[in-house]
Design a protein around this motif. Structure first.
Motif, mmCIF file in Angstrom:
data_model
loop_
_atom_site.group_PDB
_atom_site.id
_atom_site.type_symbol
_atom_site.label_atom_id
_atom_site.label_comp_id
_atom_site.label_asym_id
_atom_site.label_seq_id
_atom_site.Cartn_x
_atom_site.Cartn_y
_atom_site.Cartn_z
ATOM 1 N N GLY A 13 0.852 -1.190 0.000
ATOM 2 C CA GLY A 13 0.000 0.000 0.000
ATOM 3 C C GLY A 13 0.885 1.237 0.000
ATOM 4 O O GLY A 13 2.037 1.191 -0.428
ATOM 5 N N ARG A 14 0.333 2.338 0.493
ATOM 6 C CA ARG A 14 1.136 3.566 0.615
ATOM 7 C C ARG A 14 1.723 3.553 2.020
ATOM 8 O O ARG A 14 1.160 4.136 2.952
ATOM 9 C CB ARG A 14 0.253 4.795 0.386
ATOM 10 N N GLY A 19 5.925 7.422 7.790
ATOM 11 C CA GLY A 19 6.175 7.093 9.197
ATOM 12 C C GLY A 19 5.711 5.712 9.603
ATOM 13 O O GLY A 19 5.595 5.413 10.786
ATOM 14 N N PHE A 20 5.452 4.852 8.615
ATOM 15 C CA PHE A 20 4.893 3.532 8.922
ATOM 16 C C PHE A 20 5.830 2.690 9.779
ATOM 17 O O PHE A 20 5.389 2.061 10.752
ATOM 18 C CB PHE A 20 4.559 2.787 7.623
ATOM 19 N N ARG A 21 7.127 2.687 9.439
ATOM 20 C CA ARG A 21 8.071 1.869 10.223
ATOM 21 C C ARG A 21 8.145 2.361 11.658
ATOM 22 O O ARG A 21 8.204 1.563 12.588
ATOM 23 C CB ARG A 21 9.468 1.903 9.587
ATOM 24 N N GLU A 33 7.371 -7.226 24.818
ATOM 25 C CA GLU A 33 7.981 -8.549 24.672
ATOM 26 C C GLU A 33 8.232 -8.945 23.223
ATOM 27 O O GLU A 33 8.327 -10.133 22.906
ATOM 28 C CB GLU A 33 7.134 -9.631 25.355
ATOM 29 N N LEU A 34 8.316 -7.968 22.321
ATOM 30 C CA LEU A 34 8.575 -8.268 20.922
ATOM 31 C C LEU A 34 9.958 -7.764 20.518
ATOM 32 O O LEU A 34 10.399 -6.714 20.978
ATOM 33 C CB LEU A 34 7.534 -7.597 20.017
ATOM 34 N N ALA A 35 10.618 -8.526 19.674
ATOM 35 C CA ALA A 35 11.905 -8.126 19.109
ATOM 36 C C ALA A 35 11.820 -8.297 17.602
ATOM 37 O O ALA A 35 11.054 -9.124 17.104
ATOM 38 C CB ALA A 35 13.033 -8.989 19.677
ATOM 39 N N GLY A 36 12.604 -7.500 16.885
ATOM 40 C CA GLY A 36 12.601 -7.614 15.437
ATOM 41 C C GLY A 36 12.901 -6.289 14.795
ATOM 42 O O GLY A 36 13.610 -5.450 15.361
ATOM 43 N N PHE A 37 12.325 -6.068 13.601
ATOM 44 C CA PHE A 37 12.616 -4.832 12.875
ATOM 45 C C PHE A 37 11.558 -4.574 11.817
ATOM 46 O O PHE A 37 10.776 -5.458 11.458
ATOM 47 C CB PHE A 37 14.001 -4.904 12.217
ATOM 48 N N ALA A 38 11.559 -3.334 11.318
ATOM 49 C CA ALA A 38 10.743 -2.933 10.174
ATOM 50 C C ALA A 38 11.678 -2.263 9.178
ATOM 51 O O ALA A 38 12.517 -1.448 9.565
ATOM 52 C CB ALA A 38 9.640 -1.974 10.608
ATOM 53 N N VAL A 39 11.548 -2.615 7.895
ATOM 54 C CA VAL A 39 12.444 -2.088 6.872
ATOM 55 C C VAL A 39 11.658 -1.815 5.590
ATOM 56 O O VAL A 39 10.737 -2.559 5.236
ATOM 57 C CB VAL A 39 13.608 -3.086 6.603
ATOM 58 N N ARG A 45 7.026 -1.940 -0.583
ATOM 59 C CA ARG A 45 6.437 -2.572 0.595
ATOM 60 C C ARG A 45 7.301 -2.307 1.820
ATOM 61 O O ARG A 45 8.450 -1.903 1.712
ATOM 62 C CB ARG A 45 6.316 -4.089 0.403
ATOM 63 N N VAL A 46 6.712 -2.572 3.001
ATOM 64 C CA VAL A 46 7.464 -2.576 4.251
ATOM 65 C C VAL A 46 7.465 -4.011 4.771
ATOM 66 O O VAL A 46 6.423 -4.669 4.795
ATOM 67 C CB VAL A 46 6.847 -1.620 5.308
ATOM 68 N N GLN A 47 8.648 -4.487 5.146
ATOM 69 C CA GLN A 47 8.767 -5.812 5.754
ATOM 70 C C GLN A 47 8.886 -5.637 7.262
ATOM 71 O O GLN A 47 9.673 -4.808 7.732
ATOM 72 C CB GLN A 47 10.002 -6.537 5.221
ATOM 73 N N VAL A 48 8.078 -6.392 7.998
ATOM 74 C CA VAL A 48 8.111 -6.366 9.454
ATOM 75 C C VAL A 48 8.419 -7.775 9.937
ATOM 76 O O VAL A 48 7.722 -8.724 9.584
ATOM 77 C CB VAL A 48 6.760 -5.894 10.049
ATOM 78 N N VAL A 49 9.487 -7.909 10.729
ATOM 79 C CA VAL A 49 9.838 -9.190 11.336
ATOM 80 C C VAL A 49 9.672 -9.027 12.835
ATOM 81 O O VAL A 49 10.208 -8.081 13.423
ATOM 82 C CB VAL A 49 11.285 -9.605 10.996
#
Length: 93
Positions: A13-14, A19-21, A33-39, A45-49
């Motif tokens: 999407g847009r 500021g989505f990440r 309690e979450l770990a990971g990243f947004a790129v 697209r934005v990938q979120v792990v």
């Protein structure tokens, strides 16, 4: 039992330049309690792990799909896996 899981989500999407990440990280920290990243990905697209307890990862996925996100989310595709670890909190890449 609330086992630890790993989710990789691709948000279309847009979602870049809005500021989505930053919001994804803020929500991951709010849920806790979450770990990971947004790129940002080259295709827009934005990938979120995210790794953590399954119910908390599901809360983040629900926010990605239906929450009050910046920009506009047209769809989210996710895969589930076992955690790999090695993340120091939740970061923006």
């Amino acid at each position: 039992m609330n086992k630890e899981v790993r989710m990789t989500a691709w948000v279309r999407g847009r979602v870049q330049g809005v500021g989505f990440r930053w919001f994804a990280r803020a929500n991951a920290l709010r849920i806790g309690e979450l770990a990971g990243f947004a790129v940002n990905l080259g295709d827009g697209r934005v990938q979120v792990v995210a790794e953590g307890p399954k119910d908390r990862v599901e809360q983040l996925l629900e926010w990605l799909r239906t929450g009050d996100t910046p920009g506009r989310v047209d769809g989210v595709t996710e895969i589930w896996d076992t955690p790999r670890g090695g993340y120091d909190g939740f970061e923006i890449r």
